[in-house]
Design a protein around this motif. Structure first.
Motif, PDB file in Angstrom:
ATOM      1  N   UNK A 168       5.242  74.087  51.363  1.00  0.00           N
ATOM      2  CA  UNK A 168       4.093  73.984  52.259  1.00  0.00           C
ATOM      3  C   UNK A 168       3.142  72.851  51.949  1.00  0.00           C
ATOM      4  N   UNK A 169       2.900  72.560  50.665  1.00  0.00           N
ATOM      5  CA  UNK A 169       1.940  71.521  50.306  1.00  0.00           C
ATOM      6  C   UNK A 169       2.568  70.171  50.060  1.00  0.00           C
ATOM      7  N   UNK A 170       3.803  69.969  50.530  1.00  0.00           N
ATOM      8  CA  UNK A 170       4.489  68.698  50.302  1.00  0.00           C
ATOM      9  C   UNK A 170       3.758  67.531  50.947  1.00  0.00           C
ATOM     10  N   UNK A 171       2.910  67.789  51.922  1.00  0.00           N
ATOM     11  CA  UNK A 171       2.158  66.714  52.560  1.00  0.00           C
ATOM     12  C   UNK A 171       1.339  65.913  51.562  1.00  0.00           C
ATOM     13  N   UNK A 172       0.812  66.576  50.532  1.00  0.00           N
ATOM     14  CA  UNK A 172      -0.038  65.873  49.570  1.00  0.00           C
ATOM     15  C   UNK A 172       0.752  64.885  48.731  1.00  0.00           C
ATOM     16  N   UNK A 173       2.040  65.150  48.497  1.00  0.00           N
ATOM     17  CA  UNK A 173       2.863  64.207  47.748  1.00  0.00           C
ATOM     18  C   UNK A 173       3.658  63.279  48.656  1.00  0.00           C
ATOM     19  N   UNK A 174       3.946  63.723  49.889  1.00  0.00           N
ATOM     20  CA  UNK A 174       4.776  62.926  50.793  1.00  0.00           C
ATOM     21  C   UNK A 174       3.966  61.973  51.659  1.00  0.00           C
ATOM     22  N   UNK A 175       2.656  62.212  51.806  1.00  0.00           N
ATOM     23  CA  UNK A 175       1.857  61.399  52.735  1.00  0.00           C
ATOM     24  C   UNK A 175       1.908  59.917  52.383  1.00  0.00           C
ATOM     25  N   UNK A 176       1.651  59.577  51.129  1.00  0.00           N
ATOM     26  CA  UNK A 176       1.641  58.162  50.735  1.00  0.00           C
ATOM     27  C   UNK A 176       3.008  57.504  50.905  1.00  0.00           C
ATOM     28  N   UNK A 177       4.114  58.100  50.392  1.00  0.00           N
ATOM     29  CA  UNK A 177       5.417  57.465  50.621  1.00  0.00           C
ATOM     30  C   UNK A 177       5.803  57.356  52.093  1.00  0.00           C
ATOM     31  N   UNK A 178       5.498  58.376  52.892  1.00  0.00           N
ATOM     32  CA  UNK A 178       5.853  58.339  54.310  1.00  0.00           C
ATOM     33  C   UNK A 178       5.049  57.268  55.043  1.00  0.00           C
ATOM     34  N   UNK A 179       3.740  57.213  54.795  1.00  0.00           N
ATOM     35  CA  UNK A 179       2.906  56.195  55.442  1.00  0.00           C
ATOM     36  C   UNK A 179       3.328  54.795  55.001  1.00  0.00           C
ATOM     37  N   UNK A 180       3.631  54.626  53.699  1.00  0.00           N
ATOM     38  CA  UNK A 180       4.098  53.324  53.215  1.00  0.00           C
ATOM     39  C   UNK A 180       5.403  52.926  53.883  1.00  0.00           C
ATOM     40  N   UNK A 181       6.268  53.899  54.142  1.00  0.00           N
ATOM     41  CA  UNK A 181       7.549  53.612  54.800  1.00  0.00           C
ATOM     42  C   UNK A 181       7.332  53.139  56.237  1.00  0.00           C
TER      43      UNK A 181
END
Length: 487
Positions: free
Chosen positions: A391-404
């Motif tokens: 559920x809280x993966x957004x906090x770790x995935x936000x930066x890599x996803x936005x950078x991608x």
């Protein structure tokens, strides 16, 4: 005769090579020699090795370039893929434990406030607004944090945020009314979260590229570690001491974790050519980025519904004791600590968008198939672990996803808009769940676990919906609808 001619040609080639090295090539020498019957001289090609005078700037083993006088140092423009970046990871673990880990304990506090009517004027819906308000204020600080970072540097900005976090908790401990508590815990503490969160998010992208999601996952696991420890220590403080000292102790813990970590942080802003634009609204209608922030909006609502409602579901709907409700909060935090590094590894190996989509499909399906029919503590334990891991993966995935999607140079600017776009979803997520629960009880006449069907269904549906929205960003990056392409 042949021997003398061969010696002459060798001497000519050596002379021209010497002239080329020293930059003194006579344009007439080749013509003159050809007129004398010498062998033709080849013109240099673009891929030939060209000897140049030795530069006065020599790279050292640390990826820096030292001037001849040993003074100025210029950072290499290549991503180190580690090095001091692992120190940054350690600092962010401690910072996440002292910020989001502390914020996770609000579920323990909220259950205590409602059970003991601690603040005059406090209601179930009012306490739900406090939890959402702190996160909304944190996300609202994105442009302000970028502006302060550009003016004074990210370290000064983050130290100001640490001061607000400590003061917000300590002042909340001495509050007597609900409205003063709302200001301290919701606004002051929330602003502190924002001033530490926003400047720290892009830093790991300065040190990692291929392992960015893994590093981000390890760093954000600190919030799970902090929640796991502090949920239990907070419950003990509430039982053995009182609310005032529980909040003050947590504030002091945040101070001890935040200040040394912020001092040790380092960025590579000049080397990476990053920009610190405070507010660029163009990202809201960027054809690829629009799917990213819509994904964030839905998954953040689902995240806060699960985070703040799971313990109350156990105690209110199933009649379990407060100790078991706090235990579920701890298990959920443990799931975050375990799951975020694992998903970070998978994001780097299987594609950042691909695995994030899979993660939130699993989150939504587990909510609908495990939490919705759960009637025992054991089933809730299993769900808390799964929810914590997904559920809280957004906090770790936000930066890599936005950078991608936007690239590293525009990462800070795009992240500022990303967090800003999540203000309203973070603010209204839990109140929506409470409103749905009240509707189920007052209008539909439901009670117990059945009354939670609508808010739990909303939580699961939002998780599945956000995964489908992120697929739009995947299609934009690929230029096609292929499902199994690594993105």
């Amino acid at each position: 005769m042949i021997r003398r001619r061969l010696q002459f040609n060798i001497g000519v080639r050596a002379f021209n090579l010497t002239c080329l090295i020293h930059g003194r090539v006579d344009p007439m020498s080749e013509i003159t020699l050809r007129d004398r019957g010498s062998l033709p001289i080849n013109e240099p090609k673009t891929d030939d090795v060209v000897f140049e005078p030795q530069s006065q700037l020599q790279p050292d083993v640390r990826g820096e370039v030292n001037g001849g006088d040993g003074g100025e140092k210029v950072e290499d423009d290549l991503t180190p893929e580690g090095g001091y970046g692992w120190v940054i990871v350690g600092c962010l673990i401690a910072m996440n434990a002292g910020t989001w880990g502390v914020n996770t304990t609000y579920g323990v506090y909220s259950a205590y406030y409602l059970q003991n009517n601690h603040f005059s004027g406090g209601t179930t819906l009012g306490y739900a607004w406090v939890g959402g308000l702190s996160v909304a204020c944190a996300l609202l600080c994105g442009p302000l944090a970028n502006f302060l970072s550009r003016m004074f540097g990210f370290r000064i900005t983050m130290l100001l945020g640490a001061a607000c976090i400590v003061l917000g908790q300590c002042m909340a401990g001495i509050c007597k009314s609900f409205w003063t508590f709302l200001v301290c815990q919701g606004i002051v503490f929330g602003v502190g979260l924002g001033l530490t969160l926003v400047p720290s998010q892009p830093l790991l992208a300065h040190w990692f590229h291929t392992r960015l999601a893994l590093a981000q996952g390890i760093a954000t696991s600190g919030s799970g570690l902090g929640g796991l420890v502090l949920a239990n220590t907070t419950r003990l403080c509430l039982e053995k001491i009182n609310v005032k000292w529980a909040l003050i102790i947590n504030g002091l813990i945040s101070c001890v974790l935040l200040v040394p970590s912020i001092v040790l942080l380092r960025g590579r802003h000049k080397a990476m050519g990053v920009r610190q634009a405070p507010l660029e609204l163009k990202w809201l209608w960027h054809r690829g980025f629009v799917w990213v922030w819509l994904w964030g909006a839905l998954c953040l609502m689902a995240y806060f519904v699960a985070l703040y409602s799971l313990a109350s579901y156990a105690t209110d709907a199933l009649g379990l004791p407060q100790t078991q409700g706090a235990a579920l909060q701890s298990i959920l935090a443990a799931g975050q600590m375990i799951g975020r590094p694992i998903w970070g590894y998978f994001l780097d190996t299987g594609g950042r968008l691909n695995l994030t989509i899979i993660c939130y499909f699993l989150c939504g399906i587990s909510t609908l198939c495990i939490w919705l029919p759960a009637r025992s503590f054991g089933v809730l334990v299993f769900y808390a672990l799964v929810q914590g891991m997904t559920g809280g993966t957004i906090w770790s995935a936000a930066t890599p996803v936005v950078a991608r999607v936007v690239g590293v140079k525009d990462l800070a600017s795009a992240l500022s808009i990303f967090w800003l776009s999540l203000v309203i979803p973070a603010l209204v997520g839990q109140p929506i769940a409470i409103a749905l629960l009240d509707y189920s009880r007052s209008h539909l006449g439901r009670s117990g676990a059945v009354a939670y069907y609508i808010p739990v269904g909303f939580c699961g549906g939002a998780s599945v919906g956000c995964a489908m929205l992120l697929y739009g960003a995947k299609v934009w990056l690929q230029g096609n609808w292929k499902v199994f392409r690594r993105t």
